[in-house]
Design a protein around this motif. Structure first.
Motif, PDB file in Angstrom:
ATOM      1  N   LEU A  14       0.828  -1.213   0.000  1.00  0.00           N
ATOM      2  CA  LEU A  14       0.000   0.000   0.000  1.00  0.00           C
ATOM      3  C   LEU A  14       0.861   1.260   0.000  1.00  0.00           C
ATOM      4  O   LEU A  14       0.402   2.341  -0.355  1.00  0.00           O
ATOM      5  N   ALA A  15       2.109   1.115   0.484  1.00  0.00           N
ATOM      6  CA  ALA A  15       2.988   2.285   0.537  1.00  0.00           C
ATOM      7  C   ALA A  15       3.414   2.734  -0.850  1.00  0.00           C
ATOM      8  O   ALA A  15       4.019   3.804  -1.001  1.00  0.00           O
ATOM      9  N   ASP A  16       3.115   1.946  -1.848  1.00  0.00           N
ATOM     10  CA  ASP A  16       3.487   2.307  -3.228  1.00  0.00           C
ATOM     11  C   ASP A  16       2.741   3.585  -3.633  1.00  0.00           C
ATOM     12  O   ASP A  16       1.502   3.608  -3.615  1.00  0.00           O
ATOM     13  N   PRO A  17       3.449   4.640  -3.962  1.00  0.00           N
ATOM     14  CA  PRO A  17       2.783   5.903  -4.320  1.00  0.00           C
ATOM     15  C   PRO A  17       1.840   5.740  -5.516  1.00  0.00           C
ATOM     16  O   PRO A  17       0.886   6.515  -5.656  1.00  0.00           O
ATOM     17  N   ALA A  18       2.123   4.756  -6.349  1.00  0.00           N
ATOM     18  CA  ALA A  18       1.264   4.583  -7.525  1.00  0.00           C
ATOM     19  C   ALA A  18      -0.097   4.015  -7.140  1.00  0.00           C
ATOM     20  O   ALA A  18      -1.044   4.088  -7.910  1.00  0.00           O
ATOM     21  N   LEU A  19      -0.159   3.443  -5.942  1.00  0.00           N
ATOM     22  CA  LEU A  19      -1.389   2.767  -5.553  1.00  0.00           C
ATOM     23  C   LEU A  19      -2.329   3.685  -4.777  1.00  0.00           C
ATOM     24  O   LEU A  19      -3.542   3.671  -4.986  1.00  0.00           O
ATOM     25  N   LEU A  20      -1.744   4.494  -3.905  1.00  0.00           N
ATOM     26  CA  LEU A  20      -2.578   5.352  -3.069  1.00  0.00           C
ATOM     27  C   LEU A  20      -2.512   6.791  -3.546  1.00  0.00           C
ATOM     28  O   LEU A  20      -1.451   7.273  -3.964  1.00  0.00           O
ATOM     29  N   ARG A  21      -3.622   7.482  -3.463  1.00  0.00           N
ATOM     30  CA  ARG A  21      -3.672   8.926  -3.720  1.00  0.00           C
ATOM     31  C   ARG A  21      -3.237   9.645  -2.446  1.00  0.00           C
ATOM     32  O   ARG A  21      -3.305   9.075  -1.346  1.00  0.00           O
ATOM     33  N   THR A  41      -3.946   1.653  14.645  1.00  0.00           N
ATOM     34  CA  THR A  41      -3.978   3.073  14.280  1.00  0.00           C
ATOM     35  C   THR A  41      -5.331   3.644  14.699  1.00  0.00           C
ATOM     36  O   THR A  41      -6.313   3.505  13.977  1.00  0.00           O
ATOM     37  N   PRO A  42      -5.381   4.256  15.847  1.00  0.00           N
ATOM     38  CA  PRO A  42      -6.673   4.788  16.305  1.00  0.00           C
ATOM     39  C   PRO A  42      -7.253   5.809  15.333  1.00  0.00           C
ATOM     40  O   PRO A  42      -8.462   5.931  15.211  1.00  0.00           O
ATOM     41  N   LEU A  43      -6.387   6.540  14.644  1.00  0.00           N
ATOM     42  CA  LEU A  43      -6.874   7.510  13.656  1.00  0.00           C
ATOM     43  C   LEU A  43      -6.384   7.092  12.275  1.00  0.00           C
ATOM     44  O   LEU A  43      -5.318   6.495  12.147  1.00  0.00           O
ATOM     45  N   PRO A  44      -7.143   7.386  11.230  1.00  0.00           N
ATOM     46  CA  PRO A  44      -6.700   7.029   9.880  1.00  0.00           C
ATOM     47  C   PRO A  44      -5.338   7.657   9.568  1.00  0.00           C
ATOM     48  O   PRO A  44      -5.099   8.830   9.872  1.00  0.00           O
ATOM     49  N   VAL A  45      -4.476   6.855   8.999  1.00  0.00           N
ATOM     50  CA  VAL A  45      -3.113   7.308   8.719  1.00  0.00           C
ATOM     51  C   VAL A  45      -3.030   7.738   7.255  1.00  0.00           C
ATOM     52  O   VAL A  45      -3.424   6.982   6.356  1.00  0.00           O
ATOM     53  N   PRO A  46      -2.534   8.939   6.969  1.00  0.00           N
ATOM     54  CA  PRO A  46      -2.376   9.337   5.574  1.00  0.00           C
ATOM     55  C   PRO A  46      -1.260   8.545   4.897  1.00  0.00           C
ATOM     56  O   PRO A  46      -0.418   7.927   5.570  1.00  0.00           O
ATOM     57  N   ARG A  47      -1.246   8.612   3.592  1.00  0.00           N
ATOM     58  CA  ARG A  47      -0.296   7.791   2.831  1.00  0.00           C
ATOM     59  C   ARG A  47       1.142   8.053   3.274  1.00  0.00           C
ATOM     60  O   ARG A  47       1.938   7.125   3.420  1.00  0.00           O
ATOM     61  N   ASP A  48       1.446   9.315   3.509  1.00  0.00           N
ATOM     62  CA  ASP A  48       2.845   9.649   3.777  1.00  0.00           C
ATOM     63  C   ASP A  48       3.345   9.119   5.118  1.00  0.00           C
ATOM     64  O   ASP A  48       4.532   9.009   5.339  1.00  0.00           O
ATOM     65  N   ALA A  49       2.407   8.846   6.030  1.00  0.00           N
ATOM     66  CA  ALA A  49       2.819   8.371   7.360  1.00  0.00           C
ATOM     67  C   ALA A  49       2.685   6.867   7.485  1.00  0.00           C
ATOM     68  O   ALA A  49       2.725   6.330   8.586  1.00  0.00           O
ATOM     69  N   LEU A  50       2.514   6.199   6.363  1.00  0.00           N
ATOM     70  CA  LEU A  50       2.244   4.764   6.406  1.00  0.00           C
ATOM     71  C   LEU A  50       3.455   3.958   6.874  1.00  0.00           C
ATOM     72  O   LEU A  50       3.314   2.864   7.414  1.00  0.00           O
TER      73      LEU A  50
END
Lengths: 318, 795
Positions: free
Chosen positions: B158-165, B183-192
């Motif tokens: 999922l950390a693949d930038p091509a996969l997640l916006r 992860t109690p709160l949703p984690v954005p792509r950059d903090a994955l």
């Protein structure tokens, strides 16, 4: 002053509204407040006027009638200095012909005057009766002549103006015995009054003035044309001025049985108040042009205070 | 266009709601009150003047209100816009992704080659080493990568930038016995990256896992995200037990109510990570310690069953016995064919009393490491203090110097005492009982403190000593045992009156003692009674068959709770057992003596006598030793410790197999302290320590959840059920390399229209508010009536 108790007007709805007799129309407290004033005629009256009422015919020989105490405003030339020398008090000499103010009280006794709002202490008609009685008392008390016209769509009683001591009782009895009923037609009545009063004087109209403002002005104009001083005392209930109803209601005409309107008061309130305001404005404007006093009396407030205020205003204007 | 709440009932309710304003309007019109009125001229003028304009305004207002309600009904019906080209929202909307990572015990299995296991391998830690283990230390590319490692590797894609916006978010839940949120709160792509590190550092799972529970938790988490599209990926080994297929209630709770033919708001995809197929696997189970009562330095046997649960033969390996973490014995296990099992037996003597942790472990490098060991605990008894008041010892003084001299002083009770002092199966081993002898008339008897003894044996006394008469009931109620053995010295008054007067047992007594002409066989009426079960289970020690009786006290128990495990063939009770109080105290009456010489029976001469006496003694002392039994718990079964009220325990600390600690406070009930700890979902050794140093630590062994050993994976039928159109709990299965199909723009087949409709509703509400204000303003008019419009005020 024991007068026979008369049945109250049919539309008057509570016992408090029913006068036990003519004397009940003259409550001591109210009379005390009003009688301190002198009813001032702002116009020069026809005939021989002494005392309060200025007359162009100064120095005319008159028959002495009585002395009365000097009050502020009296012409000092009329002080009887002889009496002053004896009694060390100022007295005015009065003569028979000094009762020259002729006040005709025109009282509206139509059914619309019988309205009494839930919060009003008196019906409009009872209120008007008190005002008429008080005025009659004051006028007669200052040795002027008072008369009375009661009417609905026609003249119901016509008492010519007199200043005799028995006049007050007669007026009070007539006022008290008159019920509020039938349709009103104030315009034609005023025309008729204008024709029937031969000498010019003061005409006090006590009515709710629910009449077309144009016609009313025309009728008042007729009176003015006859050189009467006219005072319009308009009696209205607080409900008629504020229209406080909220729930769906069926309004039944007091003057015409069967005339009903079912409506939502909230919907028509603005229009109603607008119509009242327009009517009042037309009246006020018309009366101002004719130099006629127009006073709106609210039945939710004490009538004596209103009258006292008005009389004070008149005295100040003199 | 479809609706998520598109039921008929909903639309009926909606239609009723929409017609509400009209109904209110009509009902409102009906109620009028008459008002006599004078100023009709103004009223008539106003009605004529405003009639037309008001009519238009009121109609407009009514329509607006109807529209607001209709829109609300429509919105709450959750309309869904379907279709690709015509749906402007379906193109590339950001997604809130919930990732459920299976962290159950079964994910410790080795992963299949190429099952996405590019991350660190490992996971070889055994049960007891779970705390120090973890997969963090394993080298990448290790051939022993577990299913969990493969699952983490799949998530790492999922950390693949091509996969997640950039605006996509990820929430991670571990599917364990109860879902654990990483992860109690949703984690954005950059903090994955941090989340992936946390995933990799997780020690291997040990408990069972519930996929529906974890999906439900993940659905709650993605609900916190701001994106309109929600997707849940379940990365698991597809073990059937964890997925709970056909359990519609669990899945409805997990994904919410689904309506046939309606696109769900949150879509669930299965990302399977296959375990290695064909790998051998050994499972150790059924760990037991015998005998039931283990004494210090007395022989005990630890048995365990080793089963080949894999699809291939397991080569020969070693099995080890660990006591308190130290290896004490080792033996080899021969090669096991598929589905074969073997029972291992380790003979071991425990050198010290109290609780000991016992573990049997096989050194196999097999598919699943967690089932290579089984744990239990053994309680090693100190000697039971027993007070014997003997009627055959009359005249003899209590010998303070010990038993030897007492034995010299009399003969008849030798059998009983000897049996108590030594289990006949191993005569040279230290005794399990510490016997104090006293005669009925012993002057020191009143001074004895009964509570110092686990049980009191009243053997063949004529009558109860006066000093005991009033003490025995309280003694039994506080969890102790009283054993009456009736014999020839016994007087009828004891049997009939004194036992009843002491409220211990109510017996009807025949006039004469029963006697048979020839020996009568003993009838075992309750083979499962605690005193007799051992004989039934162990035929080698079963000498009960040879027991006969010639003479006995013929009694009938009147107490409803009295049991008769042993009787004569003629039906007279030989052994009567009755519980006393709620603390495990009890009374046992034998109606025939044990002196051997009296000729009433042959009991002292048979092989079963000593075990029978001992087991009866342990049975009577069960209240005193309650809670000290050998302990082997199943996963999730609470561990319960009970002990005497003194010394009072403020807290007990439980050390779990993974090294984590928890504290439990004891409850006091019936003058005993009870510690209960329910979180026993991790298999392995649990250690209970107390704040009072005089109480030794207590061990418990918890087995693995056997469901996790079930190799059964989801079948095609199960997957078809999960993806059935009726509920669509799961959309479909995705390969770890094909996650884009779930997250990309093409995945959005339906978009909820509520944001648009909510905007429309807001606009309608604003318009309605404006219209209402406009109408109200006109309706109400100036606040003060005509006086406020600048005309001469009424006076």
């Amino acid at each position: 002053m024991a007068l026979a108790t008369q049945p109250s007007p049919a539309a008057d709805r509570t016992a408090a509204d029913h006068a036990p007799g003519a004397t009940s129309l003259l409550e001591p407290a109210a009379l005390q407040r009003i009688s301190r004033m002198e009813l001032m005629a702002s116009q020069v009256m026809d005939g021989y006027v002494q005392g309060l009422h200025r007359s162009p015919h100064v120095g005319f020989a008159l028959d002495f009638a009585q002395h009365r105490p000097y009050v502020a405003g009296d012409d000092v030339r009329r002080i009887d200095w002889r009496v002053f020398a004896k009694a060390d008090r100022y007295y005015i000499k009065q003569y028979e012909v000094s009762t020259n103010l002729r006040c005709q009280i025109v009282l509206d006794a139509s059914a619309s005057m019988a309205y009494r709002g839930p919060n009003d202490p008196l019906s409009k008609f009872r209120f008007a009766q008190f005002v008429a009685a008080a005025l009659a008392y004051v006028v007669l008390h200052q040795q002027d002549a008072a008369g009375l016209v009661t009417f609905d769509s026609r003249v119901r009683a016509f008492v010519p103006a007199r200043s005799t001591p028995s006049q007050l009782m007669r007026l009070l009895r007539t006022i008290d015995e008159t019920p509020a009923e039938r349709e009103s037609g104030i315009g034609p009545i005023l025309h008729e009054v204008a024709e029937r009063i031969d000498r010019r004087g003061m005409v006090v109209v006590i009515s709710d003035l629910f009449e077309d403002a144009g016609k009313l002005t025309e009728a008042v104009h007729h009176l003015r044309h006859k050189r009467h001083e006219v005072i319009l005392l308009q009696v209205m209930s607080d409900d008629e001025l504020t229209f406080p109803f909220r729930t769906w209601s069926e309004f039944e005409n007091l003057e015409q049985a069967g005339d009903k309107m079912k409506l939502d008061p909230a919907q028509v309130r603005a229009g109603y108040l607008d119509a009242v305001a327009k009517h009042q404005k037309a009246l006020t404007d018309g009366m101002a042009k004719l130099n006629v006093s127009h006073l709106l009396l609210n039945t939710s407030k004490p009538f004596d205070a209103a009258l006292a205020t008005y009389l004070a205003r008149r005295a100040g204007r003199k | 266009m479809s609706f998520l709440m598109g039921s008929l009932a909903w639309w009926v309710v909606g239609a009723a709601a929409v017609s509400l304003p009209v109904l209110i309007h009509l009902l409102h019109r009906q109620k009028t009150r008459p008002v006599p009125w004078a100023a009709m001229m103004f009223l008539r003028a106003s009605v004529l003047q405003q009639k037309h304009r008001k009519k238009v305004d009121n109609w407009l207002l009514m329509l607006l209100r109807l529209a607001v309600l209709a829109l609300l009904v429509f919105l709450l019906g959750r309309p869904l816009l379907s279709g690709g080209i015509t749906n402007p929202l379906a193109s590339d909307a950001p997604v809130d992704i919930g990732v459920v990572v299976d962290h159950s015990l079964s994910t410790r299995r080795l992963a299949a080659d190429g099952a996405g296991a590019t991350g660190p391998g490992g996971g070889a830690a055994l049960i007891g080493d779970a705390a120090s283990g973890g997969s963090a230390g394993s080298a990448p590319g290790d051939s022993r990568a577990t299913v969990y490692d493969a699952a983490v590797a799949a998530v790492a894609r999922l950390a693949d930038p091509a996969l997640l916006r950039p605006s996509d978010t990820v929430s991670v839940v571990l599917a364990e016995h109860s879902p654990r949120v990483l992860t109690p709160l949703p984690v954005p792509r950059d903090a994955l990256g941090g989340t992936l590190d946390a995933l990799r550092k997780q020690p291997p799972g040990l408990s069972a896992g519930s996929i529906p529970d974890a999906v439900r938790r993940a659905r709650e988490l993605v609900g916190r995200g701001r994106n309109t599209r929600k997707v849940i990926l379940v990365v698991s080994d597809g073990q059937r037990a964890d997925w709970q297929p056909k359990d519609a209630a669990a899945w409805t709770a997990a994904v919410g109510q689904r309506v046939k033919g309606v696109e769900s708001a949150v879509r669930v995809y299965d990302v399977p990570v296959a375990p290695a197929a064909g790998k051998p696997n050994l499972t150790v189970g059924d760990l037991g310690v015998s005998p039931a009562v283990v004494g210090v330095n007395r022989p005990a046997a630890v048995t365990a069953t080793v089963v080949n649960t894999g699809p291939a033969e397991v080569p020969a390996t070693d099995a080890r016995l660990l006591v308190d973490g130290r290896e004490v014995a080792r033996q080899s296990v021969a090669a096991l064919p598929v589905a074969a099992s073997r029972t291992l037996r380790f003979d071991h003597s425990f050198a010290s009393a109290n609780s000991h942790a016992v573990e049997v472990r096989v050194d196999a490098r097999d598919a699943l490491d967690a089932d290579d060991a089984a744990a239990a605990s053994a309680y090693v008894w100190p000697a039971l203090p027993v007070l014997v008041i003997d009627g055959q010892l009359s005249g003899a003084a209590l010998d303070a110097s010990g038993t030897e001299s007492a034995l010299r002083a009399f003969r008849r009770s030798r059998y009983l005492t000897t049996a108590l002092l030594s289990d006949a199966a191993a005569a040279d081993t230290p005794p399990l009982a510490k016997v104090t002898l006293a005669g009925v008339a012993d002057p020191k008897l009143p001074a004895l403190e009964l509570d110092d003894y686990a049980l009191v044996v009243v053997n063949d006394v004529p009558a109860l000593p006066a000093v005991l008469q009033n003490k025995l009931l309280d003694y039994a109620k506080s969890g102790h045992g009283v054993w009456f053995i009736l014999g020839r010295n016994t007087e009828r008054g004891l049997v009939r009156d004194q036992l009843a007067a002491a409220n211990l047992m109510h017996l009807d007594v025949a006039d004469q003692q029963a006697a048979a002409e020839s020996p009568v066989l003993v009838d075992v009426r309750e083979p499962q009674h605690p005193t007799l079960a051992g004989f039934a289970a162990d035929p080698a020690r079963n000498g009960l068959a040879g027991l006969t009786a010639l003479k006995w006290w013929s009694v009938k128990p009147r107490d409803a709770d009295a049991r008769v495990p042993l009787a004569t063939a003629t039906g007279d009770p030989l052994m009567i057992d009755r519980p006393i109080g709620s603390n495990g105290g009890r009374v046992v009456v034998w109606t025939t003596p044990v002196d051997g010489a009296s000729g009433w029976n042959n009991w002292p001469t048979v092989r079963a006598f000593a075990p029978l006496v001992n087991v009866t003694a342990y049975h009577l002392a069960a209240g005193w030793t309650k809670g000290q039994e050998n302990r082997r718990l199943d996963s999730g079964q609470p561990l319960v410790w009970t002990g005497p009220a003194d010394p009072p325990v403020a807290w007990a600390e439980v050390t779990r197999p993974d090294g984590t600690k928890a504290r439990a406070r004891p409850l006091v009930r019936d003058a005993r302290q009870i510690v209960r700890f329910s979180d026993t979902y991790l298999p392995g050794r649990y250690e209970l320590r107390f704040d009072r140093s005089e109480l030794p630590p207590v061990y418990y062994g918890v087995g693995i959840d056997r469901r996790e050993l079930d190799e059964a994976a989801l079948t095609d039928d199960d997957r078809a059920w999960l993806a059935a159109d009726d509920h669509k709990y799961v959309e479909r299965s995705l390969a770890p390399t094909d996650l884009a199909a779930a997250l990309g723009g093409g995945g959005g087949k339906g978009v909820e229209l509520w944001p648009l409709l909510a905007g429309g509703l807001l606009a309608f509400l604003l318009a309605e508010t404006f219209m209402t204000w406009r109408v109200m303003r006109r309706q109400v008019g100036p606040a003060g009536g005509v006086g406020a419009v600048g005309l001469p005020a009424a006076v």
